[in-house]
Design a protein around this motif. Structure first.
Motif, PDB file in Angstrom:
ATOM      1  N   GLN A  83       8.127   2.023  -5.801  1.00  0.00           N
ATOM      2  CA  GLN A  83       6.989   1.180  -6.180  1.00  0.00           C
ATOM      3  C   GLN A  83       7.446  -0.127  -6.814  1.00  0.00           C
ATOM      4  N   ARG A  84       8.358  -0.028  -7.762  1.00  0.00           N
ATOM      5  CA  ARG A  84       8.845  -1.240  -8.446  1.00  0.00           C
ATOM      6  C   ARG A  84       9.505  -2.192  -7.468  1.00  0.00           C
ATOM      7  N   ALA A  85      10.341  -1.641  -6.570  1.00  0.00           N
ATOM      8  CA  ALA A  85      11.021  -2.482  -5.593  1.00  0.00           C
ATOM      9  C   ALA A  85      10.022  -3.137  -4.640  1.00  0.00           C
ATOM     10  N   ALA A  86       9.042  -2.379  -4.181  1.00  0.00           N
ATOM     11  CA  ALA A  86       8.033  -2.921  -3.260  1.00  0.00           C
ATOM     12  C   ALA A  86       7.235  -4.035  -3.924  1.00  0.00           C
ATOM     13  N   LEU A  87       6.852  -3.847  -5.186  1.00  0.00           N
ATOM     14  CA  LEU A  87       6.087  -4.874  -5.898  1.00  0.00           C
ATOM     15  C   LEU A  87       6.922  -6.133  -6.123  1.00  0.00           C
ATOM     16  N   LEU A  88       8.189  -5.954  -6.486  1.00  0.00           N
ATOM     17  CA  LEU A  88       9.068  -7.114  -6.667  1.00  0.00           C
ATOM     18  C   LEU A  88       9.273  -7.857  -5.342  1.00  0.00           C
ATOM     19  N   ALA A  89       9.387  -7.119  -4.250  1.00  0.00           N
ATOM     20  CA  ALA A  89       9.542  -7.741  -2.937  1.00  0.00           C
ATOM     21  C   ALA A  89       8.290  -8.558  -2.590  1.00  0.00           C
ATOM     22  N   MET A  90       7.112  -7.986  -2.859  1.00  0.00           N
ATOM     23  CA  MET A  90       5.869  -8.716  -2.587  1.00  0.00           C
ATOM     24  C   MET A  90       5.790  -9.991  -3.422  1.00  0.00           C
ATOM     25  N   GLU A  91       6.164  -9.885  -4.696  1.00  0.00           N
ATOM     26  CA  GLU A  91       6.151 -11.063  -5.568  1.00  0.00           C
ATOM     27  C   GLU A  91       7.104 -12.139  -5.057  1.00  0.00           C
ATOM     28  N   ALA A  92       8.207 -11.722  -4.472  1.00  0.00           N
ATOM     29  CA  ALA A  92       9.196 -12.660  -3.945  1.00  0.00           C
ATOM     30  C   ALA A  92       8.836 -13.121  -2.530  1.00  0.00           C
TER      31      ALA A  92
END
Length: 113
Positions: A83-92
């Motif tokens: 979840q954290r990685a997916a959210l950071l990817a979306m933010e980037a």
């Protein structure tokens, strides 16, 4: 040299004190291709011969040889990390795949060649 390289295949280098032999296997494929030698030169020659024999066997049988390290693999991680990685990817504004590839690249680049 930590590994042997030939025709796109990578081989391990191990030592057996019981047998006083160097030995190894081709990495990154499901099949077992092994080799051995009393010296580094013998090991490398047997590695090359093993790869050539494998490729010839595949050709004779009309089969495609396995390609090592195809560039795709499954990774199992905790759901919270996913979840954290997916959210950071979306933010980037990038894909999760690119995010993970960049994280791996950063770690690999820190290791000495």
């Amino acid at each position: 040299m930590k590994y042997l390289e030939y025709k796109g295949y990578t081989g391990s280098i191990e030592y057996s004190p019981q047998d006083s032999l160097l030995y190894g296997k081709v990495l990154g494929i499901r099949g077992l291709i092994s080799y051995e030698g009393e010296t580094g030169k013998h090991l490398e020659a047997d590695f090359r011969e093993a790869v050539d024999t494998y490729l010839a066997y595949c050709k004779e049988g009309g089969k495609s040889p396995e390609k090592p390290f195809k560039g795709s693999f499954n990774v199992r991680i905790p759901a919270t990390l996913h979840q954290r990685a997916a959210l950071l990817a979306m933010e980037a504004k990038t894909s999760l795949n690119n995010f993970v590839a960049e994280a791996i690249r950063d770690r690999v680049d820190k290791e000495p060649a």
